[in-house]
Write a protein that holds these residues in place. Structure first.
Motif, PDB file in Angstrom:
ATOM      1  N   ILE A   1      13.528  -5.793   7.108  1.00  0.00           N
ATOM      2  CA  ILE A   1      12.197  -5.611   7.705  1.00  0.00           C
ATOM      3  C   ILE A   1      12.186  -4.579   8.819  1.00  0.00           C
ATOM      4  CG2 ILE A   1      11.327  -7.906   7.100  1.00  0.00           C
ATOM      5  CD1 ILE A   1      11.841  -8.757  10.026  1.00  0.00           C
ATOM      6  N   GLU A   2      13.330  -3.936   9.027  1.00  0.00           N
ATOM      7  CA  GLU A   2      13.442  -2.940  10.099  1.00  0.00           C
ATOM      8  C   GLU A   2      12.408  -1.836   9.944  1.00  0.00           C
ATOM      9  OE1 GLU A   2      17.277  -1.117  10.132  1.00  0.00           O
ATOM     10  OE2 GLU A   2      17.377  -1.170  12.302  1.00  0.00           O
TER      11      GLU A   2
ATOM     12  N   GLN B   1       9.501  -3.489  17.751  1.00  0.00           N
ATOM     13  CA  GLN B   1       9.113  -4.218  16.557  1.00  0.00           C
ATOM     14  C   GLN B   1       9.083  -5.721  16.795  1.00  0.00           C
ATOM     15  OE1 GLN B   1      11.454  -3.529  12.988  1.00  0.00           O
ATOM     16  NE2 GLN B   1       9.857  -4.463  11.746  1.00  0.00           N
TER      17      GLN B   1
ATOM     18  N   LYS C   1      21.205 -10.941   9.981  1.00  0.00           N
ATOM     19  CA  LYS C   1      21.343  -9.478  10.051  1.00  0.00           C
ATOM     20  C   LYS C   1      20.722  -8.841   8.828  1.00  0.00           C
ATOM     21  CE  LYS C   1      25.548  -8.263  12.465  1.00  0.00           C
ATOM     22  NZ  LYS C   1      26.957  -8.208  12.301  1.00  0.00           N
TER      23      LYS C   1
ATOM     24  N   PHE D   1      18.048  -8.454  16.151  1.00  0.00           N
ATOM     25  CA  PHE D   1      18.621  -7.285  15.488  1.00  0.00           C
ATOM     26  C   PHE D   1      17.620  -6.144  15.372  1.00  0.00           C
ATOM     27  CE2 PHE D   1      22.643  -9.028  14.581  1.00  0.00           C
ATOM     28  CZ  PHE D   1      22.484 -10.346  14.192  1.00  0.00           C
ATOM     29  N   LEU D   2      16.387  -6.391  15.775  1.00  0.00           N
ATOM     30  CA  LEU D   2      15.353  -5.360  15.692  1.00  0.00           C
ATOM     31  C   LEU D   2      15.134  -4.726  17.046  1.00  0.00           C
ATOM     32  CD1 LEU D   2      12.722  -7.421  13.664  1.00  0.00           C
ATOM     33  CD2 LEU D   2      14.246  -5.653  12.775  1.00  0.00           C
TER      34      LEU D   2
ATOM     35  N   HIS E   1      16.992 -15.076  16.551  1.00  0.00           N
ATOM     36  CA  HIS E   1      18.222 -14.363  16.232  1.00  0.00           C
ATOM     37  C   HIS E   1      17.939 -13.200  15.271  1.00  0.00           C
ATOM     38  CE1 HIS E   1      22.436 -13.816  16.534  1.00  0.00           C
ATOM     39  NE2 HIS E   1      22.650 -13.921  15.243  1.00  0.00           N
ATOM     40  N   ILE E   2      17.056 -13.434  14.302  1.00  0.00           N
ATOM     41  CA  ILE E   2      16.667 -12.340  13.400  1.00  0.00           C
ATOM     42  C   ILE E   2      16.032 -11.210  14.226  1.00  0.00           C
ATOM     43  CG2 ILE E   2      15.136 -11.626  11.517  1.00  0.00           C
ATOM     44  CD1 ILE E   2      15.453 -14.428  10.342  1.00  0.00           C
ATOM     45  N   LEU E   3      15.127 -11.592  15.127  1.00  0.00           N
ATOM     46  CA  LEU E   3      14.444 -10.577  15.942  1.00  0.00           C
ATOM     47  C   LEU E   3      15.412  -9.816  16.845  1.00  0.00           C
ATOM     48  CD1 LEU E   3      11.129 -12.366  17.040  1.00  0.00           C
ATOM     49  CD2 LEU E   3      11.499 -10.783  15.141  1.00  0.00           C
TER      50      LEU E   3
ATOM     51  N   ILE F   1      18.409  -9.998   6.761  1.00  0.00           N
ATOM     52  CA  ILE F   1      16.945 -10.105   6.744  1.00  0.00           C
ATOM     53  C   ILE F   1      16.333  -9.118   7.732  1.00  0.00           C
ATOM     54  CG2 ILE F   1      14.999 -11.639   7.292  1.00  0.00           C
ATOM     55  CD1 ILE F   1      16.664 -13.922   6.077  1.00  0.00           C
ATOM     56  N   ALA F   2      16.931  -8.998   8.909  1.00  0.00           N
ATOM     57  CA  ALA F   2      16.428  -8.049   9.914  1.00  0.00           C
ATOM     58  C   ALA F   2      16.455  -6.636   9.349  1.00  0.00           C
ATOM     59  CB  ALA F   2      17.263  -8.127  11.186  1.00  0.00           C
TER      60      ALA F   2
END
Lengths: 392, 154
Positions: free
Chosen positions: B114-115, A24, B108, A19-20, A15-17, B110-111
């Motif tokens: 590290i974006e 990346q 969101k 948003f990228l 889920h974190i990924l 945390i993302a």
């Protein structure tokens, strides 16, 4: 601190990924063994802003995308597909035609139940040539959000069917005729948010009045409509509560403006308030519940707006628009030149008749004396706060 | 009668005990946002103090505050206050307590932090130990070449 993040379940890390950008999230494959395959379970293909300047870069790019499509978890749907792709048409030679490849990717994600598409293909050749829109998008029944920039929608042979679509943003889109655009909208029955900017038509033919008389997007709450270059039937959006509208006097004939029963917020763009004040009053008469009004004057190219010299002189309207008497709380007027009589008269008319007005802000680029003229003008609402900003 | 009952249940207080012994008295409807706590209540109706063994008092306080206040504006400001370590521990807490809104907000956040950062930066910030062999890493970098082009050196 210890490596906390890696103790979280896969679903949370994915889920974190999500948003990228995909670029990346795929790169996290090298973080550690724990992360090696996580990117494959991210249901998002976000290629962000990808510009290629030469053939080799282009080949590396498509190789990457095909790898991602091949190796990702095949059982997983793709929820979001985003691509802003720019290239110079003469830098990529045949047989590599990017739109063919991009169309294949779109077909792929449509098959995998995509819900969100944001697609922009920029050929750097100006507006003369727009790439063809992949037609599989038009019958994607899982699509909820569709944002398109720079496309040519060719003749629709089968009906548009977007039963889940709630948000549609179109920017620099060409349709064969206005009727094709209306047919597009007919295919989006539950639409809530519509935005159009620079939507143009190959043929100048306008709609016959009766054809679309009863068409309305009933679920629509927000619309952003550009009426400068076409006669978009405003009746289709008359249920909205929030509207941003670019309009010219030329559009205001034959019952063009319908009553907006639910409209509480209006952002109106027109050229020259001086010549268009009558149209502004007409619009206000059709927005009985309006609470917030923002009038913007824009500079338009010649030929895009009509100058009607008959409107040079202010005449008090025959009746006060209901929204002024009962509902208008906030009024902003941008780019106020105040040089000609009617702009000032319009502002004074609003001040004089808006009984519940709380805030009136004017951005004045004309003579500073305007401020004093307005401050000493009669005001209907005792609680109204008038602010005039000088913007030289 | 129904009205009285709902009034009674919404003002009923519950005590949550963090891992370091700190006690928090919260309203039932706030506690229920934590699905883990809800499950506890469902199992043992009369319970008054619920142990939360995985979460420090400091973080439980933040979580409770979040549940009470949450709305779009609050979310936007919320994540700015915490450093990366706290964000990770809060996510761990939100995951354990099963609060979906807070989990979403933290993922969101945390993302965002590290974006566009390089994998080396991400390893550092998460304290991830690289257990790939050099050969394996080289192979991955080659396989997904485009993913490693033009990244921030930070």
């Amino acid at each position: 601190m210890a490596d906390i993040v890696s103790t979280l379940p896969d679903a949370i890390l994915c889920h974190i990924l999500s948003f990228l950008e995909t670029k990346q999230s795929v790169a996290t494959t090298i973080l550690s063994k724990r992360w090696k395959y996580l990117w494959r379970s991210v249901p998002v293909l976000d290629l962000g802003r990808s510009a290629v300047t030469d053939q080799n870069a282009y080949i590396r790019f498509i190789h990457f995308v095909y790898s991602v499509l091949l190796f990702r978890d095949p059982a997983l749907p793709i929820q979001k597909f985003k691509l802003i792709f720019g290239y110079h048409i003469h830098q990529i030679v045949r047989p590599y035609y990017p739109m063919d490849t991009i169309t294949k990717w779109v077909d792929f994600v449509v098959q995998r139940r995509v819900e969100y598409i944001d697609l922009h293909v920029d050929l750097h050749v100006g507006t003369e040539y727009l790439p063809k829109l992949p037609i599989s998008i038009l019958t994607c029944n899982t699509l909820v959000v569709l944002k398109l920039v720079c496309f040519n929608v060719v003749e629709l042979f089968s009906p548009v069917a977007l039963p889940s679509l709630k948000t549609l943003h179109l920017d620099n889109i060409m349709f064969p005729e206005l009727r094709d655009f209306m047919l597009f909208l007919v295919g989006c029955p539950i639409l809530e948010d519509l935005s159009t900017f620079d939507v143009a038509f190959d043929s100048e033919e306008s709609l016959t009045c009766d054809e679309w008389k009863s068409f309305c997007l009933t679920n629509l709450t927000t619309a952003d409509i550009d009426c400068y270059c076409n006669h978009f039937p405003l009746k289709a959006v008359h249920n909205v509560s929030s509207l941003r509208l670019q309009i010219d006097q030329e559009n205001c004939r034959n019952d063009f403006i319908h009553t907006f029963h639910n409209l509480t917020k209006l952002d109106l763009f027109c050229s020259s308030l001086h010549y268009n004040w009558k149209m502004v009053i007409e619009v206000l008469k059709h927005c009985p519940k309006l609470q917030k009004l923002h009038l913007n004057e824009v500079e338009l190219e010649e030929g895009l707006w009509t100058r009607n010299d008959d409107n040079e002189n202010w005449v008090d309207p025959d009746f006060v628009p209901q929204c002024l008497s009962l509902h208008l709380r906030t009024c902003y007027i941008s780019s106020f030149f105040g040089l000609h009589g009617t702009e000032l008269m319009l502002a004074k008319y609003i001040l004089k008749n808006a009984k519940v007005l709380q805030t009136m802000n004017i951005w004045n680029s004309g003579q500073p004396e305007i401020k004093q003229q307005l401050s000493s003008s009669p005001v209907a609402s005792a609680t109204c706060k008038l602010t005039v900003y000088y913007v030289p | 009668m129904a009205e009285e009952k709902s009034q009674a249940s919404s003002s009923k207080m519950l005590t949550l005990k963090a891992s370091d012994g700190v006690l928090f008295e919260v309203e039932l409807n706030i506690a229920k946002e934590m699905k883990t706590v809800q499950a506890y209540i469902d199992d043992c109706e009369d319970i008054e103090t619920i142990p939360i063994p995985n979460v420090l008092g400091k973080h439980l306080a933040i979580v409770i505050e979040y549940i009470k206040k949450t709305n779009e504006e609050y979310d936007a400001e919320f994540e700015k206050q915490w450093n990366m370590d706290d964000l990770q521990l809060l996510l761990l807490a939100a995951n354990y307590l099963n609060i979906s809104g807070l989990q979403e907000c933290l993922c969101k956040a945390i993302a965002k932090r590290i974006e566009n950062k390089s994998p080396e930066y991400v390893r550092k910030v998460f304290n991830i130990e690289n257990d790939h062999s050099p050969e394996e890493e080289a192979k991955l970098r080659k396989e997904y070449k485009w993913a490693f082009e033009g990244v921030d050196k930070d």
